[in-house]
Design an enzyme around this catalytic site. Sequence first.
Site, PDB file in Angstrom:
ATOM      1  N   HIS A 198      -4.958  -4.486  -0.938  1.00  0.00           N
ATOM      2  CA  HIS A 198      -5.417  -4.554   0.456  1.00  0.00           C
ATOM      3  C   HIS A 198      -6.524  -3.528   0.704  1.00  0.00           C
ATOM      4  O   HIS A 198      -7.495  -3.806   1.407  1.00  0.00           O
ATOM      5  CB  HIS A 198      -4.252  -4.283   1.414  1.00  0.00           C
ATOM      6  CG  HIS A 198      -3.121  -5.254   1.322  1.00  0.00           C
ATOM      7  ND1 HIS A 198      -1.890  -4.911   0.821  1.00  0.00           N
ATOM      8  CD2 HIS A 198      -3.029  -6.561   1.663  1.00  0.00           C
ATOM      9  CE1 HIS A 198      -1.085  -5.949   0.875  1.00  0.00           C
ATOM     10  NE2 HIS A 198      -1.754  -6.973   1.381  1.00  0.00           N
ATOM     11  N   GLN A 228       4.681 -19.968   6.778  1.00  0.00           N
ATOM     12  CA  GLN A 228       4.297 -20.143   5.370  1.00  0.00           C
ATOM     13  C   GLN A 228       5.446 -19.833   4.409  1.00  0.00           C
ATOM     14  O   GLN A 228       5.266 -19.866   3.199  1.00  0.00           O
ATOM     15  CB  GLN A 228       3.066 -19.303   5.027  1.00  0.00           C
ATOM     16  CG  GLN A 228       3.302 -17.805   4.995  1.00  0.00           C
ATOM     17  CD  GLN A 228       1.989 -17.042   4.878  1.00  0.00           C
ATOM     18  OE1 GLN A 228       1.178 -17.013   5.798  1.00  0.00           O
ATOM     19  NE2 GLN A 228       1.755 -16.434   3.718  1.00  0.00           N
ATOM     20  N   GLY A 231      -8.252 -11.998  -1.020  1.00  0.00           N
ATOM     21  CA  GLY A 231      -8.141 -11.638  -2.430  1.00  0.00           C
ATOM     22  C   GLY A 231      -8.187 -12.873  -3.316  1.00  0.00           C
ATOM     23  O   GLY A 231      -7.589 -13.905  -2.988  1.00  0.00           O
ATOM     24  N   LYS A 241      -6.744 -12.996  -6.068  1.00  0.00           N
ATOM     25  CA  LYS A 241      -5.425 -13.109  -6.697  1.00  0.00           C
ATOM     26  C   LYS A 241      -4.719 -14.362  -6.182  1.00  0.00           C
ATOM     27  O   LYS A 241      -4.078 -15.069  -6.947  1.00  0.00           O
ATOM     28  CB  LYS A 241      -4.589 -11.880  -6.373  1.00  0.00           C
ATOM     29  CG  LYS A 241      -3.142 -12.010  -6.769  1.00  0.00           C
ATOM     30  CD  LYS A 241      -2.406 -10.738  -6.455  1.00  0.00           C
ATOM     31  CE  LYS A 241      -0.929 -10.968  -6.401  1.00  0.00           C
ATOM     32  NZ  LYS A 241      -0.474 -11.663  -5.226  1.00  0.00           N
ATOM     33  N   ASP A 242      -4.846 -14.590  -4.871  1.00  0.00           N
ATOM     34  CA  ASP A 242      -4.265 -15.787  -4.267  1.00  0.00           C
ATOM     35  C   ASP A 242      -5.344 -16.868  -4.289  1.00  0.00           C
ATOM     36  O   ASP A 242      -5.894 -17.252  -3.251  1.00  0.00           O
ATOM     37  CB  ASP A 242      -3.779 -15.465  -2.859  1.00  0.00           C
ATOM     38  CG  ASP A 242      -2.694 -14.400  -2.893  1.00  0.00           C
ATOM     39  OD1 ASP A 242      -1.595 -14.693  -3.371  1.00  0.00           O
ATOM     40  OD2 ASP A 242      -2.964 -13.248  -2.485  1.00  0.00           O
ATOM     41  N   GLN A 297      -5.079 -20.152  -2.336  1.00  0.00           N
ATOM     42  CA  GLN A 297      -5.241 -19.839  -0.912  1.00  0.00           C
ATOM     43  C   GLN A 297      -6.730 -19.682  -0.575  1.00  0.00           C
ATOM     44  O   GLN A 297      -7.218 -20.199   0.437  1.00  0.00           O
ATOM     45  CB  GLN A 297      -4.484 -18.545  -0.593  1.00  0.00           C
ATOM     46  CG  GLN A 297      -4.781 -17.951   0.770  1.00  0.00           C
ATOM     47  CD  GLN A 297      -3.878 -16.773   1.063  1.00  0.00           C
ATOM     48  OE1 GLN A 297      -2.715 -16.973   1.360  1.00  0.00           O
ATOM     49  NE2 GLN A 297      -4.388 -15.566   1.002  1.00  0.00           N
ATOM     50  N   VAL A 314      -7.107  -6.565  -7.736  1.00  0.00           N
ATOM     51  CA  VAL A 314      -6.911  -5.157  -8.118  1.00  0.00           C
ATOM     52  C   VAL A 314      -5.598  -5.066  -8.892  1.00  0.00           C
ATOM     53  O   VAL A 314      -4.574  -5.607  -8.460  1.00  0.00           O
ATOM     54  CB  VAL A 314      -6.866  -4.252  -6.869  1.00  0.00           C
ATOM     55  CG1 VAL A 314      -6.678  -2.797  -7.273  1.00  0.00           C
ATOM     56  CG2 VAL A 314      -8.140  -4.417  -6.048  1.00  0.00           C
ATOM     57  N   SER A 337       0.931  -6.338  -5.668  1.00  0.00           N
ATOM     58  CA  SER A 337       1.491  -7.321  -4.739  1.00  0.00           C
ATOM     59  C   SER A 337       2.589  -6.631  -3.945  1.00  0.00           C
ATOM     60  O   SER A 337       3.305  -5.775  -4.491  1.00  0.00           O
ATOM     61  CB  SER A 337       2.097  -8.491  -5.528  1.00  0.00           C
ATOM     62  OG  SER A 337       2.980  -9.231  -4.700  1.00  0.00           O
ATOM     63  N   SER A 338       2.719  -7.011  -2.687  1.00  0.00           N
ATOM     64  CA  SER A 338       3.796  -6.431  -1.870  1.00  0.00           C
ATOM     65  C   SER A 338       5.149  -6.749  -2.490  1.00  0.00           C
ATOM     66  O   SER A 338       6.112  -6.000  -2.327  1.00  0.00           O
ATOM     67  CB  SER A 338       3.731  -6.975  -0.442  1.00  0.00           C
ATOM     68  OG  SER A 338       2.446  -6.747   0.096  1.00  0.00           O
TER      69      SER A 338
HETATM   70  P1  AMP Z   1      -0.812 -10.491   1.699  1.00  0.00           P
HETATM   71  O1  AMP Z   1      -0.550  -9.300   2.550  1.00  0.00           O
HETATM   72  O2  AMP Z   1      -0.014 -10.539   0.447  1.00  0.00           O
HETATM   73  O3  AMP Z   1      -0.803 -11.785   2.483  1.00  0.00           O
HETATM   74  O4  AMP Z   1      -2.311 -10.321   1.199  1.00  0.00           O
HETATM   75  C1  AMP Z   1      -3.352 -10.107   2.109  1.00  0.00           C
HETATM   76  C2  AMP Z   1      -4.651 -10.275   1.387  1.00  0.00           C
HETATM   77  O5  AMP Z   1      -4.734  -9.328   0.324  1.00  0.00           O
HETATM   78  C3  AMP Z   1      -4.825 -11.656   0.755  1.00  0.00           C
HETATM   79  O6  AMP Z   1      -6.164 -12.095   0.921  1.00  0.00           O
HETATM   80  C4  AMP Z   1      -4.499 -11.408  -0.691  1.00  0.00           C
HETATM   81  O7  AMP Z   1      -5.128 -12.317  -1.571  1.00  0.00           O
HETATM   82  C5  AMP Z   1      -5.070 -10.007  -0.872  1.00  0.00           C
HETATM   83  N1  AMP Z   1      -4.461  -9.330  -2.025  1.00  0.00           N
HETATM   84  C6  AMP Z   1      -3.140  -9.201  -2.294  1.00  0.00           C
HETATM   85  N2  AMP Z   1      -2.962  -8.566  -3.472  1.00  0.00           N
HETATM   86  C7  AMP Z   1      -4.200  -8.307  -3.949  1.00  0.00           C
HETATM   87  C8  AMP Z   1      -4.687  -7.665  -5.127  1.00  0.00           C
HETATM   88  N3  AMP Z   1      -3.859  -7.169  -6.046  1.00  0.00           N
HETATM   89  N4  AMP Z   1      -6.029  -7.552  -5.297  1.00  0.00           N
HETATM   90  C9  AMP Z   1      -6.881  -8.062  -4.360  1.00  0.00           C
HETATM   91  N5  AMP Z   1      -6.486  -8.656  -3.224  1.00  0.00           N
HETATM   92  C10 AMP Z   1      -5.164  -8.802  -3.025  1.00  0.00           C
END
Ligand code: AMP
Length: 295
Positions: free
Chosen positions: A37, A61, A151, A153-154, A157, A180, A189-190
């Site tokens: 993030h 979701q 990101g 990563k997704d 999405q 990252v 990842s969370s």
């Molecule tokens: P989330 O809080 O998991 O919904 O992620 C919020 C945003 O952060 C989304 O656009 C994800 O793709 C991005 N994101 C999550 N993990 C990573 C990562 N390791 N590297 C880059 N972006 C990320």
Amino acid sequence: MKIITSVRKMQAWADRRRSEGRCIALVPTMGALHAGHDALVRAALASADDVVVSIFVNPTQFGPREDFNAYPRHFDEDVEILGKLSSGLAVFAPGVEEMYPGGVQADRISVDVGYLSRYLCGAFRQGHFEGVATAVLKLFHACRPHVALFGLKDAQQFVILSRLVRDMLLDIGMVGVPTVRAADGLAFSSRNAYLSPGQRKAAVVVSQAVHGAEEAIGKGEQRRAALVEIMYSILRREDDARVQYADVVDADTLQPIEEISPGQHVLAAVAVYFGSTRLIDSVFAQAPGAACRKI
Ligand code: AMP
């Protein structure tokens, strides 16, 4: 730092900034912020005058047996992290009733993402991308950004939301930020917080699998079956890894491709369970060779 919880106030804030000619970037998140993030917020700060970070755990979701209630929520820590990145950020943190004034029941109006949700995560998470696209469209209407950062990563999405922007004629620039990773390659990842120490160590095979496919594509491997087998063979190194899917699809249509064409852009992606924790990873890759020009 400004914390806004109502859609009306968010829109008024954005309208004011827009009328001053300022460029607004939006970084949608579900909170529990980590280094991934951070990278999105830093990229947003570098590209816009004002940055809004939304923190919203979107119920639509999550499937009925997924982790909506258990999803990590660390609002105070998140605000602290964001404050260190820039005191000028705006945080949009609406409640569920603010984002879904009609309730979250099935008969509400939502975004249909069509065939793009047929493969990869979409095949296993019924309604997930409809929920994501619906919530992000609402965030766009609430925050009125000029650009939005997501990101890579997704990856599915990102492809779907880019298509949402194009097909719905939204005047928003989409920016994909590279994944990252921790030192051993695991994507932040969370959900990594759910892993036991043993599972965390084993989870290194997730990134190794997609990078194994990327390397083979770079060396000229074109067959889907061979690339899928490369990913499975890496994932099988860990007994704890339960593979949900490992596949190679076209980067635009997200449809599986039996044989990659020269120059074709593809996405290699996996979803793997460690216990009840589901991790995903993916890489975009381009096959070597020149793409044939369409006549
Ligand atoms: P989330 O809080 O998991 O919904 O992620 C919020 C945003 O952060 C989304 O656009 C994800 O793709 C991005 N994101 C999550 N993990 C990573 C990562 N390791 N590297 C880059 N972006 C990320």
